[in-house]
Write an enzyme that holds these catalytic residues in place. Structure first.
Site, mmCIF file in Angstrom:
data_model
loop_
_atom_site.group_PDB
_atom_site.id
_atom_site.type_symbol
_atom_site.label_atom_id
_atom_site.label_comp_id
_atom_site.label_asym_id
_atom_site.label_seq_id
_atom_site.Cartn_x
_atom_site.Cartn_y
_atom_site.Cartn_z
ATOM 1 N N ILE A 130 -7.373 -3.402 -17.958
ATOM 2 C CA ILE A 130 -7.709 -2.636 -19.174
ATOM 3 C C ILE A 130 -7.506 -3.534 -20.393
ATOM 4 O O ILE A 130 -6.428 -4.080 -20.576
ATOM 5 C CB ILE A 130 -6.819 -1.377 -19.321
ATOM 6 C CG1 ILE A 130 -6.928 -0.485 -18.097
ATOM 7 C CG2 ILE A 130 -7.165 -0.615 -20.592
ATOM 8 C CD1 ILE A 130 -5.982 0.723 -18.128
ATOM 9 N N GLU A 184 5.077 -2.063 -2.319
ATOM 10 C CA GLU A 184 5.742 -3.246 -1.765
ATOM 11 C C GLU A 184 6.790 -2.829 -0.738
ATOM 12 O O GLU A 184 7.279 -1.696 -0.767
ATOM 13 C CB GLU A 184 6.466 -3.996 -2.892
ATOM 14 C CG GLU A 184 5.602 -4.244 -4.096
ATOM 15 C CD GLU A 184 5.289 -5.710 -4.293
ATOM 16 O OE1 GLU A 184 5.726 -6.539 -3.485
ATOM 17 O OE2 GLU A 184 4.588 -6.005 -5.266
ATOM 18 N N LYS A 199 6.282 -3.506 -19.312
ATOM 19 C CA LYS A 199 4.987 -3.422 -19.993
ATOM 20 C C LYS A 199 5.097 -2.667 -21.321
ATOM 21 O O LYS A 199 4.538 -3.093 -22.332
ATOM 22 C CB LYS A 199 3.962 -2.749 -19.073
ATOM 23 C CG LYS A 199 3.626 -3.603 -17.839
ATOM 24 C CD LYS A 199 2.864 -2.808 -16.791
ATOM 25 C CE LYS A 199 2.503 -3.641 -15.573
ATOM 26 N NZ LYS A 199 2.037 -2.838 -14.432
HETATM 27 N N1 HSE Z 1 3.017 -3.378 -9.525
HETATM 28 C C1 HSE Z 1 2.107 -2.997 -10.554
HETATM 29 C C2 HSE Z 1 1.597 -1.584 -10.288
HETATM 30 C C3 HSE Z 1 0.906 -3.861 -10.698
HETATM 31 O O1 HSE Z 1 1.932 -0.966 -9.276
HETATM 32 O O2 HSE Z 1 0.870 -1.098 -11.131
HETATM 33 C C4 HSE Z 1 1.180 -5.173 -11.387
HETATM 34 O O3 HSE Z 1 1.613 -4.987 -12.704
#
Ligand code: HSE
Length: 425
Positions: A130, A184, A199
């Site tokens: 984005i 993960e 972020k």
């Molecule tokens: N691990 C992040 C997510 C993606 O699940 O959105 C990479 O920033």
């Protein structure tokens, strides 16, 4: 200058690095001249990969005199910080997707880059594909942004969407998501909200033009959200989402956080499902806008990295001070508000013994804590003679709500405080 190819060094050839390499192959004015990887023997699904470019020493990239732009795509704190600063010292511009590094040491990196007259671009670090960083710095520059609400972690949005659609538990959906590769093996960074917190730290710094310290960002993950909460929220007209938010209060103090939130089914963010990300901005004179799209993945993230590379490449050799609007120099620290001093609306789920006067007693504790109840619902009594009671409050102080939770826990008539989740206002 016109015929000179811009030379790129890649550090990292994982999912994002591969997408960047493949995409850059279509640009005649750009040439990847060195690629640093962790494991040289790893099999890679990259057609036409020139193996002679590959090294397992990333310093061969940052010390290569030919290279104009270094792309750091390995993530994490070290050696990424050392590699970026060495590359800047060596006269290279930087493109990075490293959200953790920017959140924790962004100010040092940007100051160091400025001292060496280099730029650090990072569109890919926030919300993947984005476009949000460049728009805030350029076409939205005339705005005073007062509020951001965003879904910027695909893993948690996938899990919450699946829990909603299937009525399944967090543990079951996480397991399924891990099997499908959406989460993960160690999901902590995503499910505990760290990724979203990195972020929103950088996004809020940029939007408010004041540096937000990562330590001042309140963070709660999704691990305590129950299937029962999803169902109750739906019945009341809400969805539960992991929302990263940032706003300025009337005194200019920043309130930056990540936590699960009940959002009205009528709101834009309620409709952002699975791995899709979205960022809603409110400001003057723009009003309210939402940008949504893929927040991760090989090619969406490569789109942002390559866009940054091309922005630098377009100006290289044409000016002594390139991309002035894209530079970050917000050194003034934001005064951040403690979560206990914020005001919120709440969803509270209580399990109580089935006794006369329980609803009245819940009302009394709320009143004693200066909390006004908007709605209270008890649907039935369970076989074990207990009842789940859902309360939605009006806006009240977080400190008062925490006092109320303590009072419920000590009350004797409440077996368990099942959940406390903030509600979007
Ligand atoms: N691990 C992040 C997510 C993606 O699940 O959105 C990479 O920033």
């Amino acid at each position: 200058m016109e015929n000179k190819k811009i030379k790129i060094g890649l550090i990292g050839l994982g999912t994002v690095g591969s997408g960047v390499y493949k995409t850059l192959g279509t640009f005649n004015n750009i040439e990847v001249v060195k690629i640093a990887v962790k494991n040289k023997n790893k099999k890679r699904d990259i057609p036409n990969l020139d193996e002679s470019l590959i090294t397992d020493d990333p310093y061969e990239v940052v010390n290569n005199p030919e290279i104009d732009i270094v792309c750091e795509l390995i993530g994490g704190m070290e050696p990424a910080y050392d590699l970026i600063t060495k590359a800047i010292e060596n006269g290279k511009h930087i493109v990075t997707a490293n959200k953790e590094l920017l959140a924790k040491r962004g100010v040092e990196i940007f100051n160091f880059a400025e001292k060496h007259n280099k730029v650090v671009l990072y569109e890919a670090a926030i919300a993947g594909g984005i476009p949000i960083i460049m728009p805030i710095k350029t076409i939205l520059a005339g705005n005073k942004i007062s509020k951001i609400e965003a879904i910027i972690n695909g893993t948690t949005n996938y899990i919450l969407t699946k829990m909603d659609v299937q009525g399944a538990s967090y543990d079951d959906v996480l397991k399924e998501a891990q099997e499908l590769g959406y989460a993960e093996t160690d999901p902590t960074g995503d499910v505990e909200g760290f990724d979203a917190a990195y972020k929103i730290t950088t996004l809020a710094t940029l939007a408010f033009k004041k540096r937000i310290k990562f330590e001042n960002v309140y963070r709660e993950g999704i691990t305590k959200v129950r299937a029962e909460d999803m169902k109750a929220a739906n019945d009341l007209g809400y969805k539960i989402k992991l929302i990263a938010s940032a706003k300025l209060d009337e005194n200019g103090r920043a309130d930056v956080r990540v936590h699960p939130m009940l959002v009205s089914k009528d709101s834009t963010l309620a409709h952002i499902d699975y791995v899709t990300n979205a960022v809603s901005l409110s400001g003057h004179p723009i009003g309210h806008i939402t940008l949504s799209g893929p927040g991760a993945g090989e090619f969406p993230t490569a789109s942002s990295v390559v866009g940054d590379i091309l922005a630098i490449a377009a100006e290289l050799g044409t000016t002594d001070y390139l991309l002035p609007m894209m530079r970050c120099n917000h050194e003034e620290l934001a005064d951040c508000i403690n979560i206990l001093d914020t005001q919120n609306k709440y969803y509270l789920s209580l399990n109580a013994k089935n006794n006369k006067g329980v609803i009245g007693n819940i009302g009394n504790i709320c009143a004693e804590c200066d909390i006004s109840v908007e709605s209270i619902v008890q649907k039935n009594v369970s076989e074990n003679n207990t009842a789940d009671i859902t309360v939605i409050t009006e806006i009240c102080k977080e400190r008062n709500m925490q006092n109320a939770v303590k009072a419920f826990e000590e009350s004797g008539f409440i077996n368990n405080v099942n959940s406390l989740i903030r509600v979007q206002v």
